[in-house]
Design a protein around this motif. Sequence first.
Motif, PDB file in Angstrom:
ATOM      1  N   PRO A  72      62.608  21.769  38.015  1.00 19.11           N
ATOM      2  CA  PRO A  72      62.670  21.139  39.339  1.00 19.11           C
ATOM      3  C   PRO A  72      61.343  20.492  39.714  1.00 19.11           C
ATOM      4  O   PRO A  72      60.275  20.909  39.256  1.00 19.11           O
ATOM      5  N   VAL A  73      61.432  19.467  40.555  1.00 20.11           N
ATOM      6  CA  VAL A  73      60.254  18.800  41.091  1.00 20.11           C
ATOM      7  C   VAL A  73      60.213  19.067  42.585  1.00 20.11           C
ATOM      8  O   VAL A  73      61.199  18.831  43.289  1.00 20.11           O
ATOM      9  N   HIS A  74      59.077  19.547  43.063  1.00 21.12           N
ATOM     10  CA  HIS A  74      58.945  19.831  44.495  1.00 21.12           C
ATOM     11  C   HIS A  74      58.620  18.545  45.244  1.00 21.12           C
ATOM     12  O   HIS A  74      57.638  17.867  44.937  1.00 21.12           O
ATOM     13  N   LEU A  75      59.456  18.201  46.210  1.00 25.20           N
ATOM     14  CA  LEU A  75      59.238  17.009  47.022  1.00 25.20           C
ATOM     15  C   LEU A  75      58.664  17.417  48.373  1.00 25.20           C
ATOM     16  O   LEU A  75      59.345  18.064  49.171  1.00 25.20           O
ATOM     17  N   GLY A  76      57.418  17.069  48.592  1.00 23.66           N
ATOM     18  CA  GLY A  76      56.781  17.359  49.862  1.00 23.66           C
ATOM     19  C   GLY A  76      57.155  16.352  50.929  1.00 23.66           C
ATOM     20  O   GLY A  76      57.898  15.393  50.697  1.00 23.66           O
ATOM     21  N   PRO A  77      56.636  16.527  52.148  1.00 28.75           N
ATOM     22  CA  PRO A  77      56.952  15.593  53.248  1.00 28.75           C
ATOM     23  C   PRO A  77      56.562  14.154  52.932  1.00 28.75           C
ATOM     24  O   PRO A  77      57.272  13.222  53.330  1.00 28.75           O
ATOM     25  N   LEU A  78      55.437  13.951  52.220  1.00 24.35           N
ATOM     26  CA  LEU A  78      55.026  12.585  51.907  1.00 24.35           C
ATOM     27  C   LEU A  78      56.006  11.914  50.960  1.00 24.35           C
ATOM     28  O   LEU A  78      56.368  10.742  51.152  1.00 24.35           O
ATOM     29  N   ALA A  79      56.463  12.636  49.936  1.00 17.43           N
ATOM     30  CA  ALA A  79      57.425  12.066  48.992  1.00 17.43           C
ATOM     31  C   ALA A  79      58.736  11.733  49.691  1.00 17.43           C
ATOM     32  O   ALA A  79      59.312  10.656  49.484  1.00 17.43           O
ATOM     33  N   ILE A  80      59.215  12.648  50.537  1.00 18.93           N
ATOM     34  CA  ILE A  80      60.456  12.395  51.270  1.00 18.93           C
ATOM     35  C   ILE A  80      60.272  11.229  52.237  1.00 18.93           C
ATOM     36  O   ILE A  80      61.178  10.402  52.431  1.00 18.93           O
ATOM     37  N   GLY A  81      59.079  11.137  52.829  1.00 16.14           N
ATOM     38  CA  GLY A  81      58.803  10.015  53.722  1.00 16.14           C
ATOM     39  C   GLY A  81      58.884   8.675  53.005  1.00 16.14           C
ATOM     40  O   GLY A  81      59.412   7.699  53.550  1.00 16.14           O
ATOM     41  N   PHE A  82      58.380   8.618  51.781  1.00 16.74           N
ATOM     42  CA  PHE A  82      58.482   7.384  50.998  1.00 16.74           C
ATOM     43  C   PHE A  82      59.936   7.042  50.693  1.00 16.74           C
ATOM     44  O   PHE A  82      60.341   5.870  50.749  1.00 16.74           O
ATOM     45  N   LEU A  83      60.740   8.054  50.363  1.00 20.85           N
ATOM     46  CA  LEU A  83      62.150   7.812  50.075  1.00 20.85           C
ATOM     47  C   LEU A  83      62.874   7.238  51.286  1.00 20.85           C
ATOM     48  O   LEU A  83      63.654   6.278  51.173  1.00 20.85           O
ATOM     49  N   VAL A  84      62.610   7.831  52.450  1.00 19.83           N
ATOM     50  CA  VAL A  84      63.295   7.384  53.665  1.00 19.83           C
ATOM     51  C   VAL A  84      62.794   6.011  54.093  1.00 19.83           C
ATOM     52  O   VAL A  84      63.584   5.131  54.481  1.00 19.83           O
TER      53      VAL A  84
END
Length: 228
Positions: A72-84
Amino acid sequence: MDTTPTLADPASDDTRWVGRRRFARVGRVLPVAFLQIVGTLLASRVLVGPGVGTGSASPPWARHAFTGAVDPVHLGPLAIGFLVAGVVVLPWRWRWPRSVLLLTLATTIGYALVVSPRGPFVAALTMALANAWLRGHRWWVVASAALAVVVLPTADAVLGRSSVLDLSAVLLCIAWVTVTIAVSELVRVRLERVAERRRQRAEADRRRAADERVRIARELHDSVAHSM
């Protein structure tokens, strides 16, 4: 005087048509948003294959290529922010195609720099590339695609998350941008042909209407001349 639009009011019909068109443009973003956000989240949490947890220094997609293991890859708030953020700007792609392309490129590259990329995290960029190509900004598309090919598959190796460069990821990225541009060009050609057929039909209708007016004028002239 009452100016409230009615069912027979052309302005009301135009307003409804514009509203439906805007809703359709936003509606097309929804499956892309679902694919990018939900699909990437699920792909990042997947745990399959032997040898999981071996502590290998290579990124998940590289371990999957060589050992069959995917951690698994841990997605932090910054990564999720980029996706959104990559999908939030898509509804404005028709008004500002180049700006949306640059923003989605930036968010996609930002995501790849934050975590080891996995899953359909390029869905928004794919839509932005296709839209810009259809709008005629081909050099912008080529430059953006070239930058994506250089950065996305090499981010792990450059940042030290992997000790080797996965050539299969490079080839996959090249195939992705090639297919995106090729399909966009096919759609552009088809749309141009449809528009040309509609233009020809409209021109033929105008000629028939003009001929009919000439025929009626001649009949009226002959009738008046005969009565005189």
